[in-house]
Enzyme design. Sequence first.
Site, short mmCIF file in Angstrom:
data_model
loop_
_atom_site.label_atom_id
_atom_site.label_comp_id
_atom_site.label_asym_id
_atom_site.label_seq_id
_atom_site.Cartn_x
_atom_site.Cartn_y
_atom_site.Cartn_z
N ASN A 13 0.86 -1.18 0.00
CA ASN A 13 0.00 0.00 0.00
C ASN A 13 0.90 1.23 0.00
OD1 ASN A 13 -1.75 2.09 0.53
ND2 ASN A 13 -2.35 1.38 2.57
N LYS A 15 0.10 4.27 -0.22
CA LYS A 15 -0.54 5.46 0.37
C LYS A 15 -0.34 6.66 -0.57
CE LYS A 15 -0.12 3.26 4.81
NZ LYS A 15 0.04 3.36 6.25
N HIS A 98 -9.47 1.28 5.50
CA HIS A 98 -8.15 1.54 6.11
C HIS A 98 -8.32 2.54 7.27
CE1 HIS A 98 -3.99 2.65 6.71
NE2 HIS A 98 -3.66 1.56 6.04
N GLU A 100 -6.59 4.93 8.19
CA GLU A 100 -6.33 6.34 7.85
C GLU A 100 -7.58 6.98 7.24
OE1 GLU A 100 -2.73 5.60 5.64
OE2 GLU A 100 -1.76 5.07 7.53
N GLU A 167 -4.93 -4.74 10.94
CA GLU A 167 -3.89 -3.73 11.10
C GLU A 167 -4.12 -2.97 12.41
OE1 GLU A 167 -2.15 -2.59 6.98
OE2 GLU A 167 -3.81 -1.26 7.39
N GLY A 173 3.01 2.48 10.87
CA GLY A 173 3.99 3.56 10.72
C GLY A 173 4.75 3.90 11.99
N SER A 208 3.87 -1.91 10.34
CA SER A 208 5.33 -1.97 10.54
C SER A 208 5.96 -3.30 10.12
CB SER A 208 5.68 -1.64 12.00
OG SER A 208 5.32 -0.30 12.29
P1 13P Z 1 3.26 0.59 7.66
O1 13P Z 1 3.76 -0.70 7.03
O2 13P Z 1 3.96 1.80 7.12
O3 13P Z 1 3.23 0.50 9.14
O4 13P Z 1 1.73 0.77 7.17
C1 13P Z 1 0.86 -0.30 7.27
C2 13P Z 1 -0.37 0.02 6.53
O5 13P Z 1 -1.11 0.91 6.92
C3 13P Z 1 -0.66 -0.75 5.31
O6 13P Z 1 -1.97 -0.53 4.88
#
Ligand code: 13P
Length: 250
Positions: A13, A15, A98, A100, A167, A173, A208
Amino acid sequence: MISGDRRCLVAGNWKMNGLLDEAMAYIEALGENPAPEKVEIAIMPPFTLLHPMGERLERKGIRLGAQSVFYEEKGAFTGSISPLMLRDAGCHYVILGHSERRDILHEANEVILKKLKASWKAGLEPILCIGEHLDEREAGKTNEVLREQLSILEGTDPAAPLTVAYEPVWAIGTGVTPTLEQVEETHAFVHEELKRYGRTCRVLYGGSVKPSNAEDLMSCAGVNGALVGGASLDPRSFMGIVEAAARAVS
Ligand code: 13P
């Protein structure tokens, strides 16, 4: 255990990252034949890169996905992208729910359900993200939160293709991951919950994931792949995770 005996999935992903030149260099760096036999690879770049990346990835056996979608087919919805447009761009997957988008854009379960149904109608496979915040885990509410997020599957067709991604929001992150015990425990719960809706499907872990922890995480019972954010932006670290997945399933 997983319907159709599906391979494990490592999905990147991106982003809100990636410009055309970078994407072309990235694809080049993946080499000729990047997907090991037992691992499926997918990349979810931003919308602007779907068309230029789609065919090039397909030639390497990599599936394309989008990070979100709107729930209408077409019309006066300024700034939105429809499921049909994603199919037209060559997408197989679409990420929904997600954290976010739940947290920053206030996407609620009702909206996610509409997107889920619209995605199925267009022939996309949703990757439904679920996960608890740190305060919820600390208050012992993880299962309650996940149950509520999965409750949108009530009454949906169990044969419609679906992948779920667990997640934990506090692991996204941050460089922090749950213990392997927590991962196994939570994935077992998610697989059990999915049975309530007649489903056996892949449950990815996300948060992560990097080359150094990927093999351990993907060796956990009930973990059927990874949804990778930051570490998917560099082709070498992403391929390191793909190789770790191949070791974990062998
Ligand atoms: P990270 O791997 O940067 O922690 O992000 C995970 C994520 O949100 C994948 O959708």
